[in-house]
Structures are given as C-alpha cells and as structure tokens.
Design a protein around this motif. Structure first.
Motif, PDB file in Angstrom:
ATOM      1  N   PHE A 158       2.392   1.926  -3.746  1.00 56.42           N
ATOM      2  CA  PHE A 158       1.256   2.467  -4.054  1.00 56.42           C
ATOM      3  C   PHE A 158       0.856   3.392  -4.082  1.00 56.42           C
ATOM      4  O   PHE A 158       0.904   4.598  -4.881  1.00 56.42           O
ATOM      5  N   CYS A 159       0.901   4.352  -2.482  1.00 57.89           N
ATOM      6  CA  CYS A 159       0.794   5.579  -2.223  1.00 57.89           C
ATOM      7  C   CYS A 159       2.033   7.067  -2.893  1.00 57.89           C
ATOM      8  O   CYS A 159       2.239   8.005  -3.176  1.00 57.89           O
ATOM      9  N   LEU A 160       3.550   5.986  -2.680  1.00 61.06           N
ATOM     10  CA  LEU A 160       4.696   6.760  -2.778  1.00 61.06           C
ATOM     11  C   LEU A 160       5.147   6.747  -4.664  1.00 61.06           C
ATOM     12  O   LEU A 160       5.437   8.029  -4.020  1.00 61.06           O
ATOM     13  N   VAL A 161       5.550   6.093  -4.842  1.00 61.49           N
ATOM     14  CA  VAL A 161       6.015   5.493  -6.370  1.00 61.49           C
ATOM     15  C   VAL A 161       5.810   6.646  -7.626  1.00 61.49           C
ATOM     16  O   VAL A 161       6.380   7.266  -8.116  1.00 61.49           O
ATOM     17  N   PRO A 162       4.541   6.771  -7.218  1.00 67.31           N
ATOM     18  CA  PRO A 162       4.182   7.767  -8.494  1.00 67.31           C
ATOM     19  C   PRO A 162       4.952   9.028  -8.257  1.00 67.31           C
ATOM     20  O   PRO A 162       4.758   9.731  -8.612  1.00 67.31           O
ATOM     21  N   LEU A 178       0.894  -1.894  -0.067  1.00 64.78           N
ATOM     22  CA  LEU A 178      -0.231   0.419   0.079  1.00 64.78           C
ATOM     23  C   LEU A 178       0.953   1.369   0.077  1.00 64.78           C
ATOM     24  O   LEU A 178       0.506   2.077  -0.623  1.00 64.78           O
ATOM     25  N   VAL A 179       1.868   1.317   0.994  1.00 64.92           N
ATOM     26  CA  VAL A 179       2.657   2.101   0.577  1.00 64.92           C
ATOM     27  C   VAL A 179       3.425   2.395  -0.691  1.00 64.92           C
ATOM     28  O   VAL A 179       3.554   3.297  -0.865  1.00 64.92           O
TER      29      VAL A 179
END
Lengths: 314, 292
Positions: free
Chosen positions: B41-45, B38-39
């Motif tokens: 998914f949230c940070l990579v962009p 989840l982290v």
C-alpha cells in the motif's frame, strides 16, 4: 507534521527548575533582548498578528478588489450569520468532518497501530525494511505524494487501482470523479500512517514486557492482551496522537487541492479549500476570515475534548 | 498475497528450537501478510513516478519503461524547469539559514537566562502549533501585501523561516540545556567573552540538535505548497512545488515524462539531506559516547 512530535516531549524540559548557573539580574535584559528580541518580533508580526488581524477581518466586508477593497466597513457578525446559514459552508464543514473521521481518526490510527504492534513483535524479521518502506509516504513532499496518487487513481482501465479492482472482475472506475471523497481519504491514510506508527511505537516501548508475558501465561489471547492490558496503558499517547493528527488533518490543503481542487461539484471542498477559494479566488476576504475563525474554534474545542478524554483514567 | 508471505514466515518457524503451537504459526502468518499488504500500500503508488521518470515514452499509467535518461536531460535543458529548482533551493536554504540563526540566539537566551516571561513565551509559542496553516493564510497574505513583501522571494523566505521558528526555539533551548554551563564559565575565567564562549564552546557541541532543527526546517520549507501558492504570483519566482502543480493542472497536454523526472528531482535533496544528517547524527552521538 514531524515538527509536532517534538513539542510534547519538550514540555517536560520546561517544567524542570532553571538549571544552576542561570543568573537573574538587571544586566541580563540587554543581552536577552539582543538574542531573543528578533525572534519575538518576527513571531509576533508573522504568526500572532495574522491570527489577531484575521479576527478583525472576519468582522468586516473586506474584499481583494472592488469598492470594499478601498473602504472596508465594520459589519459585526454578518459574515458569521451568513456562513452558518450557507449550505456551501455547512457542506464544507461536513466534508472536513468526514475526511477527518475516516482518514485520520479511523484509518491512520488503526493501520498505524497495526503496523506499530506488528513491528514490536520479537519474531518479525526485516523490521528495518518494513519500517523504512512504511515511512516513505510521509517523507516525500506533498506535491509528489499527490502526483503518485494521480496515477494510481487514473480513470483509464490501466490506472493502478483499476487494474487491481479489475483482478476481482470490477469495471474500471473514474475514482476522482465518482468517489472523490473516498479517494482523498485513501490518500490521506497513506500519507499519515507512518506518523501514527512512530507515535504508537514510542508508546508501546514504555509498556513493560513482563505485564504482557504475565497476561499471556494467564491464558489471555493476543487480542485480549492488547484490548485489556496494552491499550489502557497507552491511552495518553493515543489521545495525544489524535490531537496532533486532528490539527494536521484539518490543515491538509495541497494533497486534496492538487488532486481534486475541491471538486467535482464541490464534493471535496474541505474547509481549508473553502477558505482559500472564498478569500483568494472570489476575493471575499471577510467571509474567508470568518470561516478561518470558525475552523479554528472547532479545532480548539476538539483539542480540549481530547485532553479531557486522555486524562480520565490515567 | 498469502503465497508471498508464507515462505518468509516458514524459515522463522523452522529455525525455532521450541516448536510453535499451530495457533502461533497462524498468528505469525497473518502478521506477515498484514505487514506485506501495508508495505505494498505504501510503496506501489511510487511505481509510476519512478518508472515514468526513466521512460522516454511515459504516459499517465504504470508500464514497463523504454529506459532512458532523456526526461532528466530535458528537465535541465528546458527553459523553465531549472529555474524552479534554483528558486526552491534559494528559498529552502535561505529560510533554513535564517531560521537557525534566529533559533540558536533565541534558544541560547531561553536556556541560559532566567528572565520574566520566559515560561510564558515558551508555552505561547508551543500553543502556536495548534493553529492550522490555512486558518491564518488569508490575513497573512494581506499583511504581506501591506508590507510590500507579497510576490517576492525574500517575503516568502521570511514567512517560512518564522513559521518554523517555534519548533527550532524549543529544540535549540533543549540542546543548549544539555551543554554544561560550567564549560562556558571555565572559558569566561580564561578571559573569553560571552559571545566568544558561545562560538568556541557551545556551537561545536550542539551539532546533532542543530542538524535535527535544520532538517525539519529545510523539509518544511522545501515541501511547502500553500504559502508559495498564496504569496507568489510571478511565474519566475515559482518553486518546484508550484511549478509541478501548474504543469499538472494548467496545461492541455501534460508532459508526463518531464513531470515524473521533475518529481524525482524534487524528492532528491530532502532524501540526500536525510541520509547525510542521519549518518552525521549517529556518528556525533557515538563519538560523544566514546569520548565521555
């Protein structure tokens, strides 16, 4: 989005009887008018009036330019009959439904619940870091959120998502051209996950720990405890969340408009974009307003449904 | 993924006094794997914006930067972009100030006076939150054109200040409710006027509520995209949100480095405000507890 959270909590304060020391007398009117009057007038002019004026506009053939701009005519329900027979508009409503269902009702709710449940476990270390990281997509402005995803979804084989799928041997894909709806659903899940998590974390805090422990002692698995003990207890907040996320997802505009501008071929023309295009780009104010009213009615109906569902077993 | 999260799960298991059943170990490992996914998914962009902003040779994709701050110096020396920042600041600060002024006065009236229609007013403005913004934007645009407020900064400021007003009124009403009316009454008997008592007794103690309302309003105004897109046509009035959008969609050759740097500049004010207000809020509530 954040602002919606405050409303339900504050409802309770209003139901409370007036605080002692509040006086009811004729002399209060001038000072109330002085203090509250400007707010009331401005809210009426810039929020209530547009809603009422929108209903009137939807019954006319008002245009931004051309003959009808100078001399709009009352045309009854013609705009509504036009819209309800228009394949474009019905497709747009369908896309709004798809977008709402998969991104908000399924995606944000499930992932937000997973995050909230995991972060409520006592054995998880680094909660501060995990929580802060999950909040990031929600706190950045809409345009920056879109910009970051424009790069993730880039068509070239070196786009972030293409690199990821490349690890599994897939060919690179032009995500925003070939799977535009899937792409914007993914982006909206990313954007709204934190709001779901916050709402569910607050709800989970109110579930008594003894109840969970008792069920665990009785031999229920973690999944069973969640399904039969936790979930029924947080039913109210879950439906409240669904109501709030439905309103905000139907209102999503910039995130999608930035990435796809409704395309390609109208595949991501969700209702908000349909209204914007019709009214302000094709200058058909009447039709755009009628579409707004239809959207508003749908949101209100959904709202009533959620409120009913939330009350059934509580 | 499993490889990343297992080491972090292992020490927890090891330091436990009571040995964990294997089923617990598996559950915890799965839990950490899910959290890490989840982290990511949230940070990579965000990787692209952060890396490209400090990359002298930035492109549309994530790559190791040729580290330099040239994009930021270009942002501030470019003929167009500093104006976007100035406009954004003018719009967000003015609308927040106006919103708070109206909100404090209105919230005080809603909290301290029992007048006919008070409950109705409170619930009516709560109901407004149900209406999605795109559903009223068309009629609002025509009203603004008729009032000669379309395509002006003060028109946009007014609209944004009022659109956040229902929330501010609710917040300020609740905040003033929490201030004991006896404090004010004491000031009145000491010869203070009603407004004097508000200034000296109420305003100093509603800081946290005011801070929360200010932050919500500032972030709402700062991030708003739809209202300026519809209301503003003059390029000299554009805030950052619209400037970034135009730079991304309307140029043949996108200047990726400048775009990423603008994105970072755009994110900073709300981020700084968030950190500042959070610290301030913590301090003030702590101070209140210690004094109490």
């Amino acid at each position: 989005m954040t602002s919606l959270v405050d409303a339900p909590a504050s409802v309770q304060t209003a139901i409370r009887p007036p605080a002692p020391g509040r006086r009811r007398s004729r002399r209060t009117w001038p000072i109330v008018a002085l203090l509250l009057g400007p707010s009331a007038v401005l809210i009426t002019v810039f929020i209530v009036l547009p809603a009422v004026y929108g209903v009137w506009l939807s019954l006319t053939n008002t245009q931004l330019t051309g003959f009808a701009a100078r001399n709009p005519q009352f045309i009854g329900l013609d705009n509504y009959t036009y819209l309800l027979a228009s394949a474009d508009f019905l497709a747009s409503l369908g896309q709004t439904g798809t977008f709402l269902f998969w991104s908000a009702i399924i995606g944000q709710t499930v992932l937000g619940m997973v995050a909230a449940v995991l972060l409520s476990r006592t054995w998880v270390r680094g909660k501060g870091f995990f929580g802060a990281a999950l909040l990031m997509p929600m706190v950045v402005p809409e345009v920056v959120a879109s910009l970051t995803w424009a790069s993730v979804l880039a068509t070239s084989p070196e786009g972030t998502l293409n690199r990821l799928t490349g690890l599994f041997g897939a060919d690179s894909t032009a995500w925003l051209q070939d799977f535009p709806m899937l792409a914007i659903i993914l982006v909206n899940i990313w954007r709204g996950l934190a709001f779901a998590m916050i709402m569910f974390q607050a709800a989970l805090e109110d579930v008594p720990a003894e109840l969970i422990e008792a069920s665990r002692v009785d031999g229920a698995s973690a999944v069973q405890v969640f399904r039969y003990v936790t979930l029924p207890l947080i039913r109210g907040p879950v439906f409240l969340y669904l109501l709030l996320t439905t309103i905000s997802t139907v209102g999503v505009f910039g995130l999608v408009y930035f990435l796809t501008r409704g395309g390609p071929g109208g595949q991501t023309t969700i209702a908000a974009i349909y209204i914007y295009e019709r009214a302000l780009q094709f200058s058909q104010i009447g039709i755009g307003s009628a579409a707004s009213i239809i959207l508003l009615v749908i949101v209100l109906v959904l709202g009533v449904v959620y409120v009913r569902l939330a009350k059934v077993q509580v | 993924m499993t490889a990343i999260s297992n080491p972090s799960a292992a020490p927890v298991v090891a330091t436990r006094k009571r040995p964990l059943r294997p089923v617990d170990v598996v559950q915890r490992a799965i839990g950490y794997v899910l959290l890490v996914l989840l982290v990511l998914f949230c940070l990579v962009p965000f990787a692209w914006v952060v890396l490209s902003a400090v990359d002298a040779d930035a492109g549309a994709i994530v790559k190791f930067p040729e580290f330099s701050f040239v994009n930021f110096t270009r942002f501030f020396s470019d003929p167009g972009t500093p104006l976007l920042l100035v406009n954004s600041l003018v719009i967000a600060i003015s609308s927040t100030a106006l919103n708070l002024a109206l909100g404090i006065a209105g919230g005080y009236a809603l909290s301290r006076f029992a007048f006919r229609g008070r409950r109705f007013f409170m619930f009516a403005i709560l109901l407004i939150r149900v209406v999605p913004a795109p559903a009223t934007i068309v009629a609002l645009y025509l009203i603004m054109v008729n009032l000669q407020l379309a395509n002006t900064l003060h028109g946009l400021i007014l609209v944004q200040a009022v659109s956040g007003l229902p929330v501010t009124l609710w917040l300020m009403k609740g905040t003033v409710d929490a201030v004991p009316v006896e404090l004010e009454e004491a000031a009145w008997t000491d010869g203070s006027t009603r407004l004097g008592a508000i200034r000296r007794i109420v305003l100093p103690v509603i800081g946290p509520g005011l801070g929360a309302a200010a932050m919500l309003q500032f972030m709402g105004s700062w991030g708003d995209f739809l209202t300026p897109l519809v209301l503003l046509q003059n390029q000299d009035l554009y805030p950052l949100a619209i400037g970034l959008f135009r730079a991304f969609t309307e140029r043949n050759i996108v200047d990726w480095g400048l775009l990423a740097a603008s994105g970072i500049v755009y994110v900073l004010p709300p981020a700084i405000l968030y950190l500042f207000v959070r610290k301030h809020l913590l301090k003030s509530s702590l101070g209140g507890a210690l004094k109490g």
